[in-house]
Scaffold this active site. Structure first.
Site, PDB file in Angstrom:
ATOM      1  N   HIS A   1       5.137  -3.181   9.398  1.00  0.00           N
ATOM      2  CA  HIS A   1       5.491  -1.921  10.086  1.00  0.00           C
ATOM      3  C   HIS A   1       6.828  -2.015  10.805  1.00  0.00           C
ATOM      4  O   HIS A   1       6.989  -1.483  11.907  1.00  0.00           O
ATOM      5  CB  HIS A   1       4.395  -1.530  11.094  1.00  0.00           C
ATOM      6  CG  HIS A   1       3.125  -1.086  10.436  1.00  0.00           C
ATOM      7  ND1 HIS A   1       2.951   0.193   9.961  1.00  0.00           N
ATOM      8  CD2 HIS A   1       1.987  -1.749  10.147  1.00  0.00           C
ATOM      9  CE1 HIS A   1       1.731   0.292   9.417  1.00  0.00           C
ATOM     10  NE2 HIS A   1       1.126  -0.872   9.511  1.00  0.00           N
TER      11      HIS A   1
ATOM     12  N   ASP B   1      -1.094  -5.621  12.228  1.00  0.00           N
ATOM     13  CA  ASP B   1      -1.947  -5.034  11.195  1.00  0.00           C
ATOM     14  C   ASP B   1      -1.200  -4.853   9.878  1.00  0.00           C
ATOM     15  O   ASP B   1       0.024  -4.821   9.837  1.00  0.00           O
ATOM     16  CB  ASP B   1      -2.465  -3.673  11.656  1.00  0.00           C
ATOM     17  CG  ASP B   1      -1.326  -2.718  11.992  1.00  0.00           C
ATOM     18  OD1 ASP B   1      -0.332  -3.180  12.598  1.00  0.00           O
ATOM     19  OD2 ASP B   1      -1.410  -1.533  11.649  1.00  0.00           O
ATOM     20  N   GLU B   2      -1.971  -4.754   8.815  1.00  0.00           N
ATOM     21  CA  GLU B   2      -1.490  -4.311   7.505  1.00  0.00           C
ATOM     22  C   GLU B   2      -0.221  -5.008   7.017  1.00  0.00           C
ATOM     23  O   GLU B   2       0.765  -4.358   6.690  1.00  0.00           O
ATOM     24  CB  GLU B   2      -1.227  -2.802   7.522  1.00  0.00           C
ATOM     25  CG  GLU B   2      -2.457  -1.976   7.832  1.00  0.00           C
ATOM     26  CD  GLU B   2      -2.182  -0.476   7.750  1.00  0.00           C
ATOM     27  OE1 GLU B   2      -2.928   0.203   7.039  1.00  0.00           O
ATOM     28  OE2 GLU B   2      -1.231  -0.019   8.388  1.00  0.00           O
ATOM     29  N   VAL B   3      -0.236  -6.323   6.986  1.00  0.00           N
ATOM     30  CA  VAL B   3       0.932  -7.039   6.480  1.00  0.00           C
ATOM     31  C   VAL B   3       0.830  -7.149   4.952  1.00  0.00           C
ATOM     32  O   VAL B   3      -0.136  -7.675   4.419  1.00  0.00           O
ATOM     33  CB  VAL B   3       1.037  -8.442   7.115  1.00  0.00           C
ATOM     34  CG1 VAL B   3       2.297  -9.146   6.643  1.00  0.00           C
ATOM     35  CG2 VAL B   3       1.019  -8.315   8.634  1.00  0.00           C
TER      36      VAL B   3
END
Lengths: 545, 545
Positions: free
Chosen positions: A281, A341-343
């Protein structure tokens, strides 16, 4: 003082009951009824209402410091709150009337005395996870008394007091003799706003902080930057917003803006927890900080695109050290949210230097180990700034070593019961968001879905359940900006507010509908475009468009 | 005049292209690109753009009547429109500058001449289903010319002209030489707003009429009363709103309000078609008009509740005669919407007088026949007022005898292909709403769903398809009021606007996204809180909350 009065439950004559219908019609039956608890929202822990009604008039009523209070006229936090609540109750124009020598009516309430009982009122401090937010409110003739150990409880008590006011059929303000003893069920009650997918003008942020206070929320989780834009103007790295914001002047938060948001929030008992999410992100970070992101490869050549933060360069950690040093001074709260989060591993996998590093470190093909390697170093950096940290659940799931006071933020899964069990079994504080993603909208009354959530409904011991410190309603920004954020957030987030504040057994959905209907009209009357629950009207409709 | 110029398609340099990203990220890829058609919305029928750009400055640019025009300075409709569009283009503060003796730059556009070509401009008339809305716009040095047979086309042309303006990198206004020939695909392009489930303040209605004009909508379907409330203040039957409105003073539309709405709409080329839905959806009517509704029975006794309009009493038809006589004079449009949807027979079935009437009439147990009996008489009444009527599809389905010029409003079914086939096979004009119920919301970009509808996608002859006169986007009021109506309507309704105006082959969803993104920012810049399509920003964000 109040023992002589008999308190009995009664139906408050609300000034704005909806017209009642005598007709059969499914739709019309949605009209709300008066709750015995009037328009109290969130419902206090203990409420005793009497039938004794007292008049309250703008020209004789005052909110004053009690003589015994540890917070006097120098406590600007309280003085500002008195002014604010006087305005909510009577409008800003103070009416002329037979003031000075007029005797108070026998059935009139002339004063609310605010009494901070602890020697340290915390008037000039910041609210914290451990702040005492309790208060006791006694409304009786001729004065009402609001007792609270700290200013934080007093702020909540003022809101509750204002919610007890109602108009009789002649438009006169009344309040019933009432005793309330109140405290929050959970200490962390947050709203996440996202100023990266869309820039949120300061005016919008402040209006929503104000509304948060009316709902007894106490944490503003400011998801301030993300892939799409970097509106935070960093003193140390001004290029980040210069290059990464949607616009370097009109779409940034200057240090003065940030300071104003924090102070505005503090005056309302709200913590500001900023989130600087890495290593994913972070697309917008890369525009103003060379070599911070990982170059992606197509075959043996750089593709010109970039992935997550580059975890194999020392310069990355030098940057993070300086950056989070700044953050730790700009934001006074004890916690910073570090994301995690969400790598997406695709880019890392494509990069030959990363591949070599993986080999050297003995990570094999397990890129979660590389992610953990990065996060571990980041956590060490942030620890040196004396801040606690919150991280999204993936960081915990990946087995990163966390400080005992880390807060794990659960966001995946519909109920996330299993995740809550796992996190608390490992002994970490946790906050729940997975059932409260308010960016997902649907037709009709979805507030009921948020309201029905029971945060402790997971397998675990009593000790585990004590580790649940609260939750957050998240309004991610893909589809909201200044044009629609406020009505989309309110009163849907109010459902979460009551769940996190009120006693576990406050679950009557009909009573909630009745109270919330009036609460939403109160928000509208105070100038906030809180959307309707169902067919109905407010005595004072929203004045904007 | 323009033959000498070679027109070629080009990429307009939009003043506010979004920053382009060089990174890989699914979410970021949603960022919009410049369309070769700039921000034109809805897309005109024929557009020829050139690369020749002309400067337009607030101090030398004028919108004037062409000498040949049949509408002169006395046409206040056009004069108001000139002022309005000048403001949209340059802001309300007219800038000082080297005016009088300043020579026009060689590449400057100094005038837009508006030329009404038909002898009757219709300046003082009302728009109608048969109005000519076509226009031709030629932008060239030194003057642009807007030709239209009637003022209605000129209004659309002014909007289109304003959409051609863009800012260069220095903030200066530019327009490219352009030729446009334009007319609507369908003559009926409407928005339904519902002021019964929630009262809509006049300010909200006017703001949305204004926005409708920017999207070339031309019908405001005013679903003004329903079960929940009766805000229409009738001169003949003032008790209807006195008893049936949410509040008799603050939640009603006075005759002056209605007149203002109609005139505001007329000045923008918008028809106001009121709906007074009977015999169902009339609970609120019964409060101010004794004996109008059917008393429901429980066994042999009246239950105290009421059902649809009582179709067996002469007084009902006396009332309707007087009521619709008033409506026919208050609303100048040639059509009135008579509703006729969703009649619940339960109450009629319970009533012994109704049962007896059914027997007398030989209706057996077919209550649809009773419904048709009522509607037939109502239609006859309205016919005497010299109005055409629109009815919801059930009236047609039930076999009621309709005048040949009746408009059947199709609202049931997802695509409603079968219904469209049936209605047009019977030879009636029809308008489509079933795919465009904008009160149903869902996560993400549902405008695309509305955009992809093809109204003529049903089985039928060419003659049948000619009977489809258009459609309406419906925003029913259960969950919207002044707090959230406007961002929920825009730009979602804009998708319907283009479908109803532009050529059938305008279906490129990516190009639509690009144009609509800028169009929505233009609505925001003009003060309307049109919500975002996706992560992005507007150069001028919404100033409200």
């Amino acid at each position: 003082m109040t023992a002589a009065l008999k308190f009995t439950a009664l139906f408050l004559t609300l000034g704005f009951c909806q017209a009642q219908y005598n007709y059969i019609d499914e739709e019309v039956e949605g009209a709300f009824q008066a709750s015995k608890y009037g328009s109290l929202w969130p419902l206090p822990q203990k409420v005793q209402l009497s039938q004794v009604s007292l008049k309250v008039t703008s020209f004789s009523f005052r909110i004053v410091d009690s003589k015994e209070s540890s917070a006097g006229p120098s406590c600007t936090l309280l003085q500002s709150a008195y002014r604010r609540y006087y305005e909510y109750m009577f409008g800003s124009a103070k009416k002329q009337g037979p003031t000075k020598n007029r005797r108070a009516d026998l059935s009139e309430l002339t004063e609310l005395q605010v009494w901070i009982t602890s020697p340290d009122s915390e008037c000039d401090g910041y609210p914290a996870l451990t702040s005492d937010e309790s208060y006791e409110l006694s409304v009786d003739q001729p004065v009402a008394v609001l007792k609270a150990p700290k200013v934080w409880g007093a702020l909540h008590g003022l809101e509750t007091f204002s919610q007890l006011l109602y108009e009789d059929e002649f438009g006169a303000k009344n309040i019933n003799s009432t005793m309330i003893s109140d405290f929050p069920r959970f200490p962390h009650r947050g709203i996440l706003l996202d100023s990266s997918r869309h820039f949120l003008p300061i005016k919008v942020i402040l209006a929503n902080l104000e509304t948060m206070a009316w709902n007894k929320f106490n944490v503003f989780h400011w998801h301030i930057v993300d892939d799409q834009s970097f509106p935070y103007l960093s003193r140390t790295f001004p290029q980040l917003s210069q290059q990464g914001a949607y616009h370097p002047y009109t779409h940034v938060y200057t240090p003065a803006d940030v300071k104003m948001v924090i102070e505005f929030a503090r005056l309302r008992g709200i913590r500001v927890v900023p989130e600087f999410d890495t290593p994913g992100h972070t697309q917008s970070w890369g525009k103003g900080q060379k070599d911070l992101l990982t170059p992606c490869y197509t075959g043996s050549k750089p593709s010109g695109t970039f992935g997550p933060v580059n975890p194999i360069l020392n310069t990355t950690y030098d940057f993070m050290t300086q950056f989070f040093k700044e953050i730790s001074t700009v934001f006074p709260d004890g916690y910073v949210h570090l994301g995690g989060d969400e790598v997406d591993f695709t880019c890392w996998k494509s990069n030959p230097d990363i591949q070599k590093f993986m080999e050297q470190q003995g990570f094999g093909q397990d890129y979660k180990k590389l992610e953990s390697f990065y996060i571990q170093k980041l956590l060490d950096i942030v620890t040196t700034t004396k801040k606690g940290y919150t991280i999204w659940q993936e960081v915990f799931d990946n087995g990163v070593k966390l400080k005992p006071d880390t807060v794990v933020h659960v966001w995946i899964g519909s109920g996330s019961n299993q995740e809550m069990s796992k996190v608390t079994a490992a002994g970490y504080n946790t906050i729940l968001s997975s059932p409260w993603y308010l960016d997902y909208i649907s037709y009709a009354q979805d507030w009921q879905k948020y309201y029905r959530v029971e945060p402790l409904n997971f397998n675990g011991t009593e000790d585990q359940k004590k580790l649940v410190i609260g939750g957050e309603a998240c309004l991610w920004g893909e589809y909201v900006d200044a044009t629609n954020l406020t009505p989309r957030l309110w009163p849907r987030a109010s459902a979460v507010a009551e769940r996190l504040w009120s006693s576990k057994d406050v679950t009557d959905i009909d009573d909630a509908f009745n109270r919330l209907s009036v609460h939403r009209c109160r928000m509208v009357a105070r100038g906030i475009p809180a959307e309707p629950l169902f067919s109905s009207f407010c005595p004072r409709e929203y004045k904007g468009i």
